[in-house]
Design a protein around this motif. Structure first.
Motif, PDB file in Angstrom:
ATOM      1  N   ALA A  57      -4.721   4.228 -11.887  1.00 38.45           N
ATOM      2  CA  ALA A  57      -6.060   3.694 -12.144  1.00 38.45           C
ATOM      3  C   ALA A  57      -6.872   4.639 -13.014  1.00 38.45           C
ATOM      4  O   ALA A  57      -7.663   4.212 -13.854  1.00 38.45           O
ATOM      5  N   GLY A  58      -6.690   5.948 -12.788  1.00 41.40           N
ATOM      6  CA  GLY A  58      -7.395   6.953 -13.576  1.00 41.40           C
ATOM      7  C   GLY A  58      -8.862   7.085 -13.202  1.00 41.40           C
ATOM      8  O   GLY A  58      -9.358   6.446 -12.275  1.00 41.40           O
ATOM      9  N   SER A  87      -5.792  -4.391  18.113  1.00 44.51           N
ATOM     10  CA  SER A  87      -4.444  -4.954  18.161  1.00 44.51           C
ATOM     11  C   SER A  87      -3.721  -4.719  16.838  1.00 44.51           C
ATOM     12  O   SER A  87      -4.354  -4.557  15.795  1.00 44.51           O
ATOM     13  N   PHE A  88      -2.427  -4.704  16.911  1.00 43.78           N
ATOM     14  CA  PHE A  88      -1.549  -4.674  15.739  1.00 43.78           C
ATOM     15  C   PHE A  88      -1.719  -3.428  14.873  1.00 43.78           C
ATOM     16  O   PHE A  88      -1.618  -3.497  13.647  1.00 43.78           O
ATOM     17  N   VAL A  89      -1.960  -2.292  15.483  1.00 45.08           N
ATOM     18  CA  VAL A  89      -2.132  -1.065  14.711  1.00 45.08           C
ATOM     19  C   VAL A  89      -0.839  -0.698  14.002  1.00 45.08           C
ATOM     20  O   VAL A  89      -0.840  -0.433  12.794  1.00 45.08           O
ATOM     21  N   GLU A  90       0.277  -0.665  14.712  1.00 43.48           N
ATOM     22  CA  GLU A  90       1.541  -0.284  14.075  1.00 43.48           C
ATOM     23  C   GLU A  90       1.940  -1.255  12.963  1.00 43.48           C
ATOM     24  O   GLU A  90       2.324  -0.817  11.878  1.00 43.48           O
ATOM     25  N   PRO A  91       1.848  -2.587  13.161  1.00 46.58           N
ATOM     26  CA  PRO A  91       2.139  -3.481  12.035  1.00 46.58           C
ATOM     27  C   PRO A  91       1.210  -3.252  10.836  1.00 46.58           C
ATOM     28  O   PRO A  91       1.632  -3.390   9.685  1.00 46.58           O
ATOM     29  N   ALA A  92      -0.038  -2.894  11.103  1.00 46.60           N
ATOM     30  CA  ALA A  92      -0.957  -2.600   9.996  1.00 46.60           C
ATOM     31  C   ALA A  92      -0.509  -1.349   9.255  1.00 46.60           C
ATOM     32  O   ALA A  92      -0.593  -1.286   8.023  1.00 46.60           O
ATOM     33  N   VAL A  93      -0.009  -0.363   9.985  1.00 45.47           N
ATOM     34  CA  VAL A  93       0.492   0.854   9.351  1.00 45.47           C
ATOM     35  C   VAL A  93       1.713   0.526   8.495  1.00 45.47           C
ATOM     36  O   VAL A  93       1.808   0.941   7.343  1.00 45.47           O
ATOM     37  N   TRP A  94       2.654  -0.236   9.048  1.00 41.78           N
ATOM     38  CA  TRP A  94       3.847  -0.607   8.275  1.00 41.78           C
ATOM     39  C   TRP A  94       3.458  -1.413   7.042  1.00 41.78           C
ATOM     40  O   TRP A  94       3.990  -1.203   5.953  1.00 41.78           O
ATOM     41  N   SER A  95       2.535  -2.361   7.246  1.00 37.61           N
ATOM     42  CA  SER A  95       2.100  -3.206   6.125  1.00 37.61           C
ATOM     43  C   SER A  95       1.457  -2.384   5.023  1.00 37.61           C
ATOM     44  O   SER A  95       1.578  -2.718   3.841  1.00 37.61           O
ATOM     45  N   SER A  96       0.781  -1.316   5.406  1.00 41.91           N
ATOM     46  CA  SER A  96       0.123  -0.498   4.389  1.00 41.91           C
ATOM     47  C   SER A  96       1.145   0.155   3.452  1.00 41.91           C
ATOM     48  O   SER A  96       0.850   0.354   2.274  1.00 41.91           O
ATOM     49  N   ILE A  97       2.321   0.462   3.963  1.00 42.74           N
ATOM     50  CA  ILE A  97       3.371   1.010   3.097  1.00 42.74           C
ATOM     51  C   ILE A  97       3.738  -0.019   2.046  1.00 42.74           C
ATOM     52  O   ILE A  97       3.822   0.290   0.849  1.00 42.74           O
ATOM     53  N   ILE A  98       3.918  -1.250   2.480  1.00 43.25           N
ATOM     54  CA  ILE A  98       4.319  -2.318   1.560  1.00 43.25           C
ATOM     55  C   ILE A  98       3.199  -2.627   0.572  1.00 43.25           C
ATOM     56  O   ILE A  98       3.430  -2.710  -0.639  1.00 43.25           O
ATOM     57  N   VAL A  99       1.982  -2.782   1.079  1.00 43.69           N
ATOM     58  CA  VAL A  99       0.855  -3.133   0.207  1.00 43.69           C
ATOM     59  C   VAL A  99       0.594  -2.041  -0.828  1.00 43.69           C
ATOM     60  O   VAL A  99       0.481  -2.323  -2.030  1.00 43.69           O
ATOM     61  N   LEU A 100       0.497  -0.795  -0.382  1.00 41.61           N
ATOM     62  CA  LEU A 100       0.223   0.281  -1.340  1.00 41.61           C
ATOM     63  C   LEU A 100       1.397   0.471  -2.296  1.00 41.61           C
ATOM     64  O   LEU A 100       1.200   0.750  -3.481  1.00 41.61           O
ATOM     65  N   GLY A 101       2.622   0.301  -1.804  1.00 45.67           N
ATOM     66  CA  GLY A 101       3.780   0.351  -2.691  1.00 45.67           C
ATOM     67  C   GLY A 101       3.709  -0.726  -3.761  1.00 45.67           C
ATOM     68  O   GLY A 101       4.008  -0.475  -4.933  1.00 45.67           O
ATOM     69  N   LEU A 102       3.312  -1.941  -3.365  1.00 45.61           N
ATOM     70  CA  LEU A 102       3.164  -3.025  -4.343  1.00 45.61           C
ATOM     71  C   LEU A 102       2.062  -2.738  -5.360  1.00 45.61           C
ATOM     72  O   LEU A 102       2.214  -3.031  -6.546  1.00 45.61           O
ATOM     73  N   LEU A 103       0.963  -2.182  -4.891  1.00 40.91           N
ATOM     74  CA  LEU A 103      -0.126  -1.851  -5.809  1.00 40.91           C
ATOM     75  C   LEU A 103       0.337  -0.850  -6.872  1.00 40.91           C
ATOM     76  O   LEU A 103      -0.056  -0.947  -8.038  1.00 40.91           O
ATOM     77  N   VAL A 104       1.191   0.090  -6.459  1.00 45.70           N
ATOM     78  CA  VAL A 104       1.745   1.053  -7.418  1.00 45.70           C
ATOM     79  C   VAL A 104       2.785   0.374  -8.288  1.00 45.70           C
ATOM     80  O   VAL A 104       2.769   0.500  -9.521  1.00 45.70           O
ATOM     81  N   ALA A 105       3.713  -0.366  -7.673  1.00 40.65           N
ATOM     82  CA  ALA A 105       4.809  -0.997  -8.417  1.00 40.65           C
ATOM     83  C   ALA A 105       4.299  -1.968  -9.471  1.00 40.65           C
ATOM     84  O   ALA A 105       4.859  -2.057 -10.564  1.00 40.65           O
ATOM     85  N   LEU A 106       3.236  -2.668  -9.141  1.00 35.50           N
ATOM     86  CA  LEU A 106       2.684  -3.655 -10.074  1.00 35.50           C
ATOM     87  C   LEU A 106       1.573  -3.068 -10.945  1.00 35.50           C
ATOM     88  O   LEU A 106       0.992  -3.787 -11.762  1.00 35.50           O
ATOM     89  N   ALA A 107       1.294  -1.789 -10.756  1.00 37.28           N
ATOM     90  CA  ALA A 107       0.236  -1.099 -11.511  1.00 37.28           C
ATOM     91  C   ALA A 107      -1.055  -1.913 -11.498  1.00 37.28           C
ATOM     92  O   ALA A 107      -1.695  -2.131 -12.523  1.00 37.28           O
ATOM     93  N   VAL A 108      -1.446  -2.335 -10.306  1.00 38.51           N
ATOM     94  CA  VAL A 108      -2.639  -3.163 -10.142  1.00 38.51           C
ATOM     95  C   VAL A 108      -3.874  -2.354 -10.499  1.00 38.51           C
ATOM     96  O   VAL A 108      -4.069  -1.248 -10.008  1.00 38.51           O
ATOM     97  N   LYS A 109      -4.682  -2.919 -11.358  1.00 43.00           N
ATOM     98  CA  LYS A 109      -5.954  -2.305 -11.719  1.00 43.00           C
ATOM     99  C   LYS A 109      -7.025  -2.853 -10.792  1.00 43.00           C
ATOM    100  O   LYS A 109      -7.125  -4.056 -10.586  1.00 43.00           O
ATOM    101  N   ALA A 110      -7.785  -1.969 -10.215  1.00 43.12           N
ATOM    102  CA  ALA A 110      -8.845  -2.385  -9.297  1.00 43.12           C
ATOM    103  C   ALA A 110     -10.075  -1.539  -9.568  1.00 43.12           C
ATOM    104  O   ALA A 110      -9.958  -0.372  -9.947  1.00 43.12           O
TER     105      ALA A 110
END
Length: 190
Positions: A57-58, A87-110
């Motif tokens: 993002a810079g 509720s669902f703290v651990e699934p949220a933690v796991w999901s964050s790996i996928i979401v942040l990985g996707l944001l990097v992989a797709l070079a999402v600008k925000a």
């Protein structure tokens, strides 16, 4: 590019899998706080992904997103130690790996504010997981330690991002994000 992939593969092979939040053990000293984020693949991937995404993002994102993560991680930790149940703290933690990985992989600008909100939401759950497993007692040194280790992992992500961007290009950063997504998915199904 290969350097990042090798680093990520070695990290997966050498560091314990996710679930670093179960049975935290000693939580009353600075050293235990530093050790905790380094003991789980979920922490390493998410926190380095924040740094990598910030480099993509810079600008102000390079410091604002890691700072947002640390602040909201500490807020989540504090909320958990005061008894807030989520509720669902651990699934949220796991999901964050996928979401942040996707944001990097797709070079999402925000916009900086939106990136800070996204990493902050992830961080709140990570912090809550830290606090849920921590027994009552002197948690301040532990919290300072894991905040310090988190900042160091963000710095690793930022450093790798600048190195890769300058030497082999954004494709290497995006590949690392894709790798994080795959590891995140594998952690959710195992």
């Amino acid at each position: 590019m290969w350097l990042i992939l090798i680093f990520m593969a070695l990290t997966e092979a050498l560091i314990t899998r996710a679930f670093a939040h179960v049975g935290l053990g000693q939580t009353d000293c600075f050293a235990a706080g530093i050790a905790h984020p380094l003991s789980g693949l979920d922490h390493i991937l998410v926190m380095t992904a924040v740094g990598l995404w910030a480099v993509l993002a810079g600008g102000r994102a390079i410091w604002a997103w890691p700072m947002s993560f640390i602040a909201l991680m500490l807020a989540g930790f504090t909320a958990a130690t005061f008894g807030l149940k989520i509720s669902f703290v651990e699934p949220a933690v796991w999901s964050s790996i996928i979401v942040l990985g996707l944001l990097v992989a797709l070079a999402v600008k925000a916009p900086v504010w939106l990136g800070a909100a996204l990493v902050g939401l992830s961080a709140f759950f990570h912090g809550h997981a830290h606090g849920t497993g921590a027994p009552a007692g002197n948690l301040v040194p532990y919290a300072i330690g894991f905040a310090f280790a988190t900042a160091a992992l963000h710095a690793v992500g930022v450093g790798l991002g600048f190195f890769a961007r300058g030497s082999v290009g954004k494709a290497a950063l995006r590949t690392a994000g894709g790798f994080a997504v795959l590891v995140g998915i594998s952690l959710t199904v195992s």
